[in-house]
Design a protein around this motif. Sequence first.
Motif, mmCIF file in Angstrom:
data_model
loop_
_atom_site.group_PDB
_atom_site.id
_atom_site.type_symbol
_atom_site.label_atom_id
_atom_site.label_comp_id
_atom_site.label_asym_id
_atom_site.label_seq_id
_atom_site.Cartn_x
_atom_site.Cartn_y
_atom_site.Cartn_z
ATOM 1 N N UNK A 1 0.843 -1.199 0.000
ATOM 2 C CA UNK A 1 0.000 0.000 0.000
ATOM 3 C C UNK A 1 0.876 1.246 0.000
ATOM 4 N N UNK A 2 0.552 2.200 -0.867
ATOM 5 C CA UNK A 2 1.261 3.467 -0.860
ATOM 6 C C UNK A 2 0.998 4.204 0.447
ATOM 7 N N UNK A 3 2.015 4.912 0.902
ATOM 8 C CA UNK A 3 1.915 5.609 2.178
ATOM 9 C C UNK A 3 1.769 7.104 1.960
ATOM 10 N N UNK A 4 1.033 7.740 2.884
ATOM 11 C CA UNK A 4 0.844 9.185 2.880
ATOM 12 C C UNK A 4 1.022 9.667 4.321
ATOM 13 N N UNK A 5 1.274 10.956 4.492
ATOM 14 C CA UNK A 5 1.541 11.453 5.842
ATOM 15 C C UNK A 5 1.378 12.963 5.885
ATOM 16 N N UNK A 6 1.289 13.485 7.104
ATOM 17 C CA UNK A 6 1.384 14.916 7.334
ATOM 18 C C UNK A 6 2.580 15.141 8.246
ATOM 19 N N UNK A 7 3.420 16.095 7.892
ATOM 20 C CA UNK A 7 4.619 16.434 8.648
ATOM 21 C C UNK A 7 4.445 17.790 9.311
ATOM 22 N N UNK A 8 4.905 17.905 10.550
ATOM 23 C CA UNK A 8 4.861 19.179 11.245
ATOM 24 C C UNK A 8 5.358 19.031 12.666
ATOM 25 N N UNK A 9 5.351 20.152 13.383
ATOM 26 C CA UNK A 9 5.766 20.148 14.789
ATOM 27 C C UNK A 9 5.082 21.311 15.509
ATOM 28 N N UNK A 10 4.159 21.014 16.437
ATOM 29 C CA UNK A 10 3.691 19.693 16.875
ATOM 30 C C UNK A 10 2.711 19.102 15.863
ATOM 31 N N UNK A 11 2.489 17.785 15.954
ATOM 32 C CA UNK A 11 1.648 17.121 14.955
ATOM 33 C C UNK A 11 0.693 16.082 15.553
ATOM 34 N N UNK A 12 0.872 15.732 16.825
ATOM 35 C CA UNK A 12 0.061 14.666 17.408
ATOM 36 C C UNK A 12 -1.431 14.996 17.394
ATOM 37 N N UNK A 13 -1.775 16.290 17.413
ATOM 38 C CA UNK A 13 -3.174 16.715 17.453
ATOM 39 C C UNK A 13 -3.856 16.645 16.091
ATOM 40 N N UNK A 14 -3.101 16.403 15.028
ATOM 41 C CA UNK A 14 -3.617 16.571 13.669
ATOM 42 C C UNK A 14 -4.829 15.680 13.383
ATOM 43 N N UNK A 15 -5.819 16.264 12.725
ATOM 44 C CA UNK A 15 -6.991 15.523 12.276
ATOM 45 C C UNK A 15 -6.831 15.013 10.845
ATOM 46 N N UNK A 16 -5.729 15.324 10.201
ATOM 47 C CA UNK A 16 -5.547 14.955 8.799
ATOM 48 C C UNK A 16 -5.656 13.454 8.548
ATOM 49 N N UNK A 17 -5.069 12.578 9.388
ATOM 50 C CA UNK A 17 -5.248 11.143 9.135
ATOM 51 C C UNK A 17 -6.709 10.719 9.107
ATOM 52 N N UNK A 18 -7.533 11.246 10.014
ATOM 53 C CA UNK A 18 -8.957 10.905 10.034
ATOM 54 C C UNK A 18 -9.674 11.469 8.807
ATOM 55 N N UNK A 19 -9.301 12.667 8.401
ATOM 56 C CA UNK A 19 -9.935 13.287 7.239
ATOM 57 C C UNK A 19 -9.659 12.465 5.987
ATOM 58 N N UNK A 20 -8.415 12.060 5.781
ATOM 59 C CA UNK A 20 -8.081 11.315 4.571
ATOM 60 C C UNK A 20 -8.654 9.895 4.608
ATOM 61 N N UNK A 21 -8.769 9.315 5.788
ATOM 62 C CA UNK A 21 -9.421 8.013 5.895
ATOM 63 C C UNK A 21 -10.889 8.129 5.501
ATOM 64 N N UNK A 22 -11.543 9.220 5.925
ATOM 65 C CA UNK A 22 -12.947 9.438 5.578
ATOM 66 C C UNK A 22 -13.108 9.684 4.081
ATOM 67 N N UNK A 23 -12.193 10.431 3.491
ATOM 68 C CA UNK A 23 -12.230 10.634 2.043
ATOM 69 C C UNK A 23 -12.074 9.301 1.313
#
Length: 273
Positions: A1-23
């Motif tokens: 499976x191809x991998x995707x990610x969001x990079x930043x600091x801080x990043x633990x709070x990010x909702x991006x993984x949930x958003x892309x899973x929903x998409x």
Amino acid sequence: MNRYAVFGQPIAHSLSPRIHAAFGAQFGIAIDYRAIEAGRETFAATLEAFARDGGRGANVTLPLKEDAVVLCDALSDRARRCGSVNTLLREGERWAGDSTDGVGLLRDLARHGIDARGLRVLLLGAGGAARAAAFAFLDAGARELVVTNRTAARAQALAHVLGPPARTCAWDALRHQAAFDLVVNATSAGHAGDAFDWPLAAGATPAACYDLSYGRAARPFLAAARAAHARAMHDGLGMLVEQAAESFERWHGVRPETTPVHEQVRAMLDARG
């Protein structure tokens, strides 16, 4: 499976993984999308390791959007213009960069009934997200864009690149400005949790205020806007969803529906408190 990610600091709070899973669920696409902590000193090496491990695309957030520009071998026109990258796409052995923040912001403002055309806009901040927002406002036909930053040289540099109708104003001189139609906070001040130092005069009530951040990070600015009697206040959760939809389309070739995902993550954010 191809991998995707969001990079930043801080990043633990990010909702991006949930958003892309929903998409992905809208199209039956299984998404391996993770949040990866990386500061400015470690970003280049962490991104390289991600690519070796199958990384095909990434989002970039604070404080890395300008750093991401120099790691790209190709840039979209909008990323080149604003000097900011929040979306990376792996093309062979190289990274291509795009900026979806500006279009995401305009789409969320439209959802709130705000059309930037003809507005007098105050932009607080001059970093990567601010740069994308600034170009979007000019492209949308803002009548005037006033850029301010605690470090005046950064605001001046951005206004110089933008050209008219953009101009700068010193932070301490904002109290002498007339009321703005829209005040946009693109600083990272709220991430520290401190009270926001409202810079405008007591009588200069803005029509609307918008924070590019969301959740707890947006609360200090929105509280200050409420105390200043702004007539409308919004955080950047909708912008996050809309810019993510742009990224998703770049990576997967299909455009997701954003309204149900926005409602889902808003409920999730409200539950966090």
